[in-house]
Motif scaffolding. Structure first.
Motif, PDB file in Angstrom:
ATOM      1  N   GLY A   1       0.818  -1.211   0.000  1.00  0.00           N
ATOM      2  CA  GLY A   1       0.000   0.000   0.000  1.00  0.00           C
ATOM      3  C   GLY A   1       0.845   1.252   0.000  1.00  0.00           C
ATOM      4  O   GLY A   1       0.538   2.234  -0.706  1.00  0.00           O
TER       5      GLY A   1
ATOM      6  N   HIS B   1     -13.517  -5.799   2.203  1.00  0.00           N
ATOM      7  CA  HIS B   1     -13.211  -4.965   1.036  1.00  0.00           C
ATOM      8  C   HIS B   1     -12.370  -5.758   0.051  1.00  0.00           C
ATOM      9  O   HIS B   1     -11.607  -6.652   0.446  1.00  0.00           O
ATOM     10  CB  HIS B   1     -12.453  -3.703   1.454  1.00  0.00           C
TER      11      HIS B   1
ATOM     12  N   SER C   1      -9.233  -6.056  -2.758  1.00  0.00           N
ATOM     13  CA  SER C   1      -7.864  -5.520  -2.724  1.00  0.00           C
ATOM     14  C   SER C   1      -7.742  -4.220  -3.513  1.00  0.00           C
ATOM     15  O   SER C   1      -6.979  -3.317  -3.137  1.00  0.00           O
ATOM     16  CB  SER C   1      -6.886  -6.558  -3.268  1.00  0.00           C
TER      17      SER C   1
ATOM     18  N   ARG D   1      -8.301  -0.906  -1.566  1.00  0.00           N
ATOM     19  CA  ARG D   1      -7.147  -0.426  -0.821  1.00  0.00           C
ATOM     20  C   ARG D   1      -6.175   0.326  -1.723  1.00  0.00           C
ATOM     21  O   ARG D   1      -5.556   1.310  -1.319  1.00  0.00           O
ATOM     22  CB  ARG D   1      -6.454  -1.608  -0.149  1.00  0.00           C
TER      23      ARG D   1
ATOM     24  N   VAL E   1      -4.694   2.312   4.745  1.00  0.00           N
ATOM     25  CA  VAL E   1      -3.733   1.690   3.832  1.00  0.00           C
ATOM     26  C   VAL E   1      -2.761   0.793   4.590  1.00  0.00           C
ATOM     27  O   VAL E   1      -2.477  -0.333   4.179  1.00  0.00           O
ATOM     28  CB  VAL E   1      -2.965   2.779   3.047  1.00  0.00           C
TER      29      VAL E   1
ATOM     30  N   GLY F   1      -4.970  -2.044   6.725  1.00  0.00           N
ATOM     31  CA  GLY F   1      -5.880  -2.893   5.968  1.00  0.00           C
ATOM     32  C   GLY F   1      -7.283  -2.906   6.521  1.00  0.00           C
ATOM     33  O   GLY F   1      -8.147  -3.632   6.023  1.00  0.00           O
TER      34      GLY F   1
ATOM     35  N   VAL G   1     -11.046   0.248   5.228  1.00  0.00           N
ATOM     36  CA  VAL G   1     -10.952   0.598   3.810  1.00  0.00           C
ATOM     37  C   VAL G   1     -12.328   0.975   3.269  1.00  0.00           C
ATOM     38  O   VAL G   1     -12.474   1.934   2.501  1.00  0.00           O
ATOM     39  CB  VAL G   1     -10.346  -0.555   2.999  1.00  0.00           C
TER      40      VAL G   1
END
Length: 279
Positions: free
Chosen positions: A5, A73, A75, A78, A122, A125, A128
């Motif tokens: 991230g 969420h 990927s 993010r 970010v 995790g 998000v």
């Protein structure tokens, strides 16, 4: 995953910084006097188009981010949040490079709050989905930036400007105040799931952005709808970095530009003074 991230945020910073520099080589409309502000608002418009539409489509395709904004969420969500972190850092650097601290302090404070909140999502995790809801505010920022570009181009008396003003007020309610209200209500009801530090951080961000958003709507409503009239001049920044002074320039058939912030905006909602104005 946290390092990934941060890598995306760094790449986003480099991309938006490169866009700032690249636009210096491109011609601006002849009617524009403040070329730096025009370039800066144009870059902000690109970010708002990317993040705002991305958040809207993402939440439509993956509504679980609303029902469970902490953990559930995809990927790519993010990644989108990380891209926005990079943008806000790049925008802050651009303001510091081209303005005095006295001119840009309010927007810098806004960007600091936004970067702090989004960076938490970010790196950890978590939250998000909450951050994706906050990016809906950028849909209103699209209208804000278009309105500002029309002002800078001396189009305040045009039909396009009037349409952009009404679109700004409409999207401010739908995509700024409503998401802020939902986020505030969720944080109040689910505070037991969130650490005290995050409650304070998110609460500070929501209060800051919410206050600016309400002020933004009132000022645009008064300037563009209730009391529409031309202003004789607008403060324009000289391009020389060493002086960073302002001078009055005659401006016919235009309204005094207000400050517009992309919020969490601003957003900033992105004030008075001679600093960067986005509304």
């Amino acid at each position: 995953m946290a390092s990934g991230g941060l890598l995306v945020a760094g790449a986003s910073f480099a991309a938006f910084q490169g866009l700032h520099w690249g636009l210096q080589l491109m011609p601006t409309p002849e009617s524009v006097r403040d070329r730096w502000m025009w370039r800066n608002i144009f870059v902000s418009l690109m970010h708002s188009l990317l993040s705002g539409t991305g958040a809207l489509v993402g939440l439509w395709l993956f509504p679980q981010m609303v029902t469970d904004p902490i953990y559930d969420h995809p990927s790519w969500a993010r990644v989108l949040v990380a891209v926005s972190v990079g943008y806000f850092v790049a925008d802050g650097v651009d303001m510091l490079w081209n303005q005095t601290l006295a001119q840009a302090w309010d927007l810098l404070c806004h960007h600091l709050v936004v970067v702090s909140c989004l960076s938490t999502a970010v790196v950890s995790g978590h939250f998000v989905g909450f951050s994706m809801v906050s990016l809906l505010l950028e849909l209103n920022s699209i209208c804000l930036h278009l309105r500002k570009l029309l002002l800078l181009s001396h189009k305040a008396s045009s039909l396009a400007f009037r349409v952009s003003s009404w679109a700004t007020l409409t999207t401010l309610v739908l995509f700024r105040l409503l998401p802020l209200g939902w986020m505030s209500l969720w944080l109040f009801q689910q505070h037991y799931q969130v650490s005290l530090a995050l409650v304070i951080l998110c609460g500070t961000g929501l209060v800051t952005v919410g206050s600016i958003s309400i002020s933004l709507g009132v000022r645009i409503l008064i300037k563009d709808v209730l009391q529409p009239r031309p202003y004789p001049f607008i403060l324009v920044h000289k391009e020389t970095q060493q002086t960073k002074t302002c001078e009055p320039v005659t401006r016919n058939n235009s309204t005094l530009s207000l400050k517009g912030m992309e919020v969490f905006s601003s957003v900033n909602p992105q004030g008075g003074g001679a600093g960067k104005r986005r509304w």
